[in-house]
Structure formats: structure tokens, C-alpha cells
Design a protein around this motif. Sequence first.
Motif, mmCIF file in Angstrom:
data_model
loop_
_atom_site.group_PDB
_atom_site.id
_atom_site.type_symbol
_atom_site.label_atom_id
_atom_site.label_comp_id
_atom_site.label_asym_id
_atom_site.label_seq_id
_atom_site.Cartn_x
_atom_site.Cartn_y
_atom_site.Cartn_z
ATOM 1 N N TYR A 1 -8.297 0.750 -9.988
ATOM 2 C CA TYR A 1 -8.018 -0.004 -8.783
ATOM 3 C C TYR A 1 -8.768 0.703 -7.677
ATOM 4 O O TYR A 1 -8.872 1.916 -7.676
ATOM 5 C CB TYR A 1 -6.517 0.018 -8.503
ATOM 6 N N THR A 2 -9.266 -0.066 -6.742
ATOM 7 C CA THR A 2 -9.941 0.566 -5.615
ATOM 8 C C THR A 2 -8.937 1.036 -4.590
ATOM 9 O O THR A 2 -9.271 1.758 -3.682
ATOM 10 C CB THR A 2 -10.895 -0.412 -4.912
ATOM 11 N N CYS A 3 -7.708 0.639 -4.762
ATOM 12 C CA CYS A 3 -6.737 0.826 -3.705
ATOM 13 C C CYS A 3 -5.312 0.693 -4.282
ATOM 14 O O CYS A 3 -5.089 -0.173 -5.128
ATOM 15 C CB CYS A 3 -6.997 -0.308 -2.715
ATOM 16 N N PRO A 4 -4.382 1.527 -3.831
ATOM 17 C CA PRO A 4 -3.019 1.485 -4.360
ATOM 18 C C PRO A 4 -2.359 0.114 -4.202
ATOM 19 O O PRO A 4 -1.544 -0.298 -5.022
ATOM 20 C CB PRO A 4 -2.277 2.515 -3.500
ATOM 21 N N LEU A 5 -2.727 -0.550 -3.151
ATOM 22 C CA LEU A 5 -2.239 -1.887 -2.865
ATOM 23 C C LEU A 5 -2.437 -2.837 -4.040
ATOM 24 O O LEU A 5 -1.582 -3.645 -4.354
ATOM 25 C CB LEU A 5 -3.111 -2.333 -1.730
ATOM 26 N N GLU A 6 -3.589 -2.727 -4.671
ATOM 27 C CA GLU A 6 -3.910 -3.607 -5.792
ATOM 28 C C GLU A 6 -2.988 -3.358 -6.970
ATOM 29 O O GLU A 6 -2.632 -4.273 -7.698
ATOM 30 C CB GLU A 6 -5.348 -3.366 -6.254
ATOM 31 N N LEU A 7 -2.647 -2.121 -7.161
ATOM 32 C CA LEU A 7 -1.747 -1.763 -8.239
ATOM 33 C C LEU A 7 -0.414 -2.478 -8.051
ATOM 34 O O LEU A 7 0.104 -3.115 -8.969
ATOM 35 C CB LEU A 7 -1.548 -0.242 -8.227
ATOM 36 N N VAL A 8 0.119 -2.392 -6.859
ATOM 37 C CA VAL A 8 1.404 -3.022 -6.578
ATOM 38 C C VAL A 8 1.304 -4.541 -6.668
ATOM 39 O O VAL A 8 2.189 -5.195 -7.203
ATOM 40 C CB VAL A 8 1.927 -2.594 -5.193
ATOM 41 N N LEU B 1 -6.847 8.041 -8.037
ATOM 42 C CA LEU B 1 -7.039 6.733 -7.423
ATOM 43 C C LEU B 1 -7.371 6.821 -5.942
ATOM 44 O O LEU B 1 -8.204 6.069 -5.447
ATOM 45 C CB LEU B 1 -5.791 5.877 -7.625
ATOM 46 N N LEU B 2 -6.738 7.765 -5.274
ATOM 47 C CA LEU B 2 -6.948 7.825 -3.834
ATOM 48 C C LEU B 2 -8.364 8.248 -3.478
ATOM 49 O O LEU B 2 -8.854 7.962 -2.400
ATOM 50 C CB LEU B 2 -5.928 8.770 -3.190
ATOM 51 N N LYS C 1 4.183 10.194 -7.203
ATOM 52 C CA LYS C 1 5.262 10.560 -8.130
ATOM 53 C C LYS C 1 4.750 10.761 -9.546
ATOM 54 O O LYS C 1 5.223 11.616 -10.273
ATOM 55 C CB LYS C 1 6.320 9.450 -8.172
ATOM 56 N N TYR D 1 4.185 5.664 -5.410
ATOM 57 C CA TYR D 1 4.266 5.549 -6.867
ATOM 58 C C TYR D 1 3.259 6.480 -7.537
ATOM 59 O O TYR D 1 3.570 7.194 -8.478
ATOM 60 C CB TYR D 1 3.995 4.107 -7.264
ATOM 61 N N LEU D 2 2.041 6.468 -7.020
ATOM 62 C CA LEU D 2 0.995 7.291 -7.619
ATOM 63 C C LEU D 2 1.266 8.772 -7.432
ATOM 64 O O LEU D 2 1.002 9.579 -8.321
ATOM 65 C CB LEU D 2 -0.362 6.930 -7.017
ATOM 66 N N GLN E 1 0.842 -1.190 0.000
ATOM 67 C CA GLN E 1 0.000 0.000 0.000
ATOM 68 C C GLN E 1 0.880 1.243 0.000
ATOM 69 O O GLN E 1 0.668 2.186 -0.772
ATOM 70 C CB GLN E 1 -0.898 -0.014 1.245
ATOM 71 N N HIS E 2 1.896 1.222 0.820
ATOM 72 C CA HIS E 2 2.807 2.360 0.907
ATOM 73 C C HIS E 2 3.536 2.592 -0.416
ATOM 74 O O HIS E 2 3.621 3.714 -0.911
ATOM 75 C CB HIS E 2 3.809 2.131 2.049
ATOM 76 N N GLU F 1 12.102 -1.733 -0.957
ATOM 77 C CA GLU F 1 10.890 -1.810 -0.142
ATOM 78 C C GLU F 1 10.103 -3.084 -0.405
ATOM 79 O O GLU F 1 9.590 -3.709 0.525
ATOM 80 C CB GLU F 1 9.984 -0.614 -0.442
ATOM 81 N N MET G 1 12.200 1.800 -4.193
ATOM 82 C CA MET G 1 11.075 0.917 -4.515
ATOM 83 C C MET G 1 11.451 -0.567 -4.482
ATOM 84 O O MET G 1 10.732 -1.384 -3.882
ATOM 85 C CB MET G 1 10.545 1.291 -5.892
ATOM 86 N N GLY H 1 2.561 1.699 -3.327
ATOM 87 C CA GLY H 1 1.567 2.147 -4.302
ATOM 88 C C GLY H 1 1.262 3.628 -4.185
ATOM 89 O O GLY H 1 1.200 4.340 -5.185
ATOM 90 N N ILE H 2 1.084 4.082 -2.966
ATOM 91 C CA ILE H 2 0.769 5.495 -2.764
ATOM 92 C C ILE H 2 1.928 6.365 -3.239
ATOM 93 O O ILE H 2 1.726 7.345 -3.967
ATOM 94 C CB ILE H 2 0.449 5.774 -1.276
ATOM 95 N N LYS I 1 -11.114 7.160 -4.853
ATOM 96 C CA LYS I 1 -11.988 5.981 -4.844
ATOM 97 C C LYS I 1 -11.746 5.065 -3.652
ATOM 98 O O LYS I 1 -12.550 4.190 -3.361
ATOM 99 C CB LYS I 1 -11.712 5.134 -6.078
ATOM 100 N N HIS I 2 -10.610 5.280 -3.105
ATOM 101 C CA HIS I 2 -10.104 4.366 -2.112
ATOM 102 C C HIS I 2 -10.876 4.455 -0.801
ATOM 103 O O HIS I 2 -10.478 5.124 0.147
ATOM 104 C CB HIS I 2 -8.616 4.696 -1.930
ATOM 105 N N ILE I 3 -11.994 3.774 -0.764
ATOM 106 C CA ILE I 3 -12.926 3.911 0.356
ATOM 107 C C ILE I 3 -12.456 3.222 1.632
ATOM 108 O O ILE I 3 -12.810 3.639 2.730
ATOM 109 C CB ILE I 3 -14.330 3.340 0.035
#
Lengths: 121, 121
Positions: free
Chosen positions: B7-14, A113-114, A106, A103-104, A97-98, B88, B85, A100-101, A116-118
Motif C-alpha cells: 500500500y502506498t499509504c496506511p489509509l488504503e489498508l483500512v 509501509l510508512l 502495533k 494498526y501498523l 489514515q489514523h 474509531e 479501533m 491505519g497508522i 513508501k508513504h510519499i
Amino acid sequence: MKMREDYTCPLELVHDMIKGKWKPIILWRLRLGKTSLSKLEQDIQGITQKMLLQHLKELMEYGFVEKQTYSGYPLHVEYYLSDPMGKEIIEALRIMQHIGITYLEKNGKAEELLKKHIIPD
Amino acid sequence: MKMREDYTCPLELVHDMIKGKWKPIILWRLRLGKTSLSKLEQDIQGITQKMLLQHLKELMEYGFVEKQTYSGYPLHVEYYLSDPMGKEIIEALRIMQHIGITYLEKNGKAEELLKKHIIPD
DNA sequence: CTGGATCCCGAATGATACTG
DNA sequence: CAGTATCATTCGGGATCCAG
């Protein structure tokens, strides 16, 4: 989710266990506590009941998730993370998650994306 | 490896970025330091050069891996983890490795798999 | 009847073999 | 090595079944 016969490394086994399209999000949502199938369906946008059940089943087989069935009316089932396996995998997902955030951010696509991130961090 | 639009969440992207069959093991091997393509091919049993190149390419596109080309003779290319990256994601994989080992020990299948596991922890 | 779970099937994707 | 063909898996829709 078909598992391989050989893995060169235990890491690969675990990677396969969580490789389905919806598995990471399901686990991530479960991190917030026990819930029912229908609640999960509401919280995870785009998932169908069928996919949800299929992935939950696999996560239970591997031991990340457990469920408790309450007899009575209305019918109720709750899913939750196992201890310690379920809790541990969350730590790995938290790192993702970290990443990904970051990356986005940057790439200037963070808001998109954030928004939608419910499911909260 | 096709990425989704939403993606609903950055986590999914990664998760998608590392979801290929060989990606985790490639990253895990690179954790030990820079190496050449042929060395990787030797260390990762069962992989073909084509798969290796394809997955390395994707890992470079996402930013986990970088390569350095040394001009001169013989021609030499080295691949290595990016900072931060690449480094990590190793932490996430390390957790998976731990879960995997524990899982195998519990199920009495530890030896069988741990024997093959040439890449050290 | 309602919420939970399974089955069957076509379409999309991933991995590997084959070929130039 | 890249391009294509082939084969195995996964995704997802929809119908259906089961249990209070």
C-alpha cells in the motif's frame, strides 16, 4: 463502478462511491491542492493513466472532484476537491489514515509501509 | 477479501479492510451495541447468514469487531465493536452517512432511501 | 508532437446460489 | 454452516483517438 439500486442506508451509497482501488489515494493526494493529470500520475505510484482517468471521472460524477480546463498551449487541466463534499470525505479518510497508522505500529510493520508513504499527512 | 501486498499509504489498508459490500452496514448496526448473529440478520435487510458470517469473521481478523461466547443453554454469541479501533471507524462512517444524506437531499431522492433506513442515526 | 481521454478484451476478484 | 460453482464487476494492458 456500478451502483446498486437500493441501499439500506446513505452510508452505503457513499461507501460505494469511494470503493475503487485508487479512489482513496487520489482524494488524499488532491487534498494537497489542485493538480494536473500528469502530476497525479507521478505522485501515485503504480497507477496508470487509464485507471487514473477512470476513477477521476467517477469521482467527478458523484461530486467529490471538479476539474478546470485551461485552453491555450500547452494543454492543461487541473483537478481539485469540491466544496463541501470533497473536503468532507477527506475527514473520513483522515480517520482511516489514523487507524491505519496505529494498526501498523502495533503490528510492527510501520516502517515498511510508512517509508513508501510519499504523500504527506 | 484479499489484501494487497503493498500500500502506498496506511489509509488504503483500512479502506481495504472495510471494502466488502456488507461491512459498513454491519459496523453501523453494531454501533448500537452488542448483538447476536440472528439479530443482525434481521436488522440488515437482504443479507444472508453466510455473507454475514464471512464479513464478521474478516472484521474480527482486522480487529474492528470482537465476539463473546456465553456457554450455557441456549448457546449464545454476541458481537460488538472493539475499542478503540471499532469505535474509531464509526466516526469515519458517520461522516459518510452525513455526506450521503446531504447528497440524497440535494438530488431529491432523500425520502425514497431514508424511508428504508431502519437503523437509526 | 504532447498531454488528455476513450475503447476493447482477457485475467483476477467479489457476491451469491447451490449442495452435501 | 463449509466447499464449490457460477455469474457479475473490476483491474489493467495496449491501441487509438482528439484537441491545441
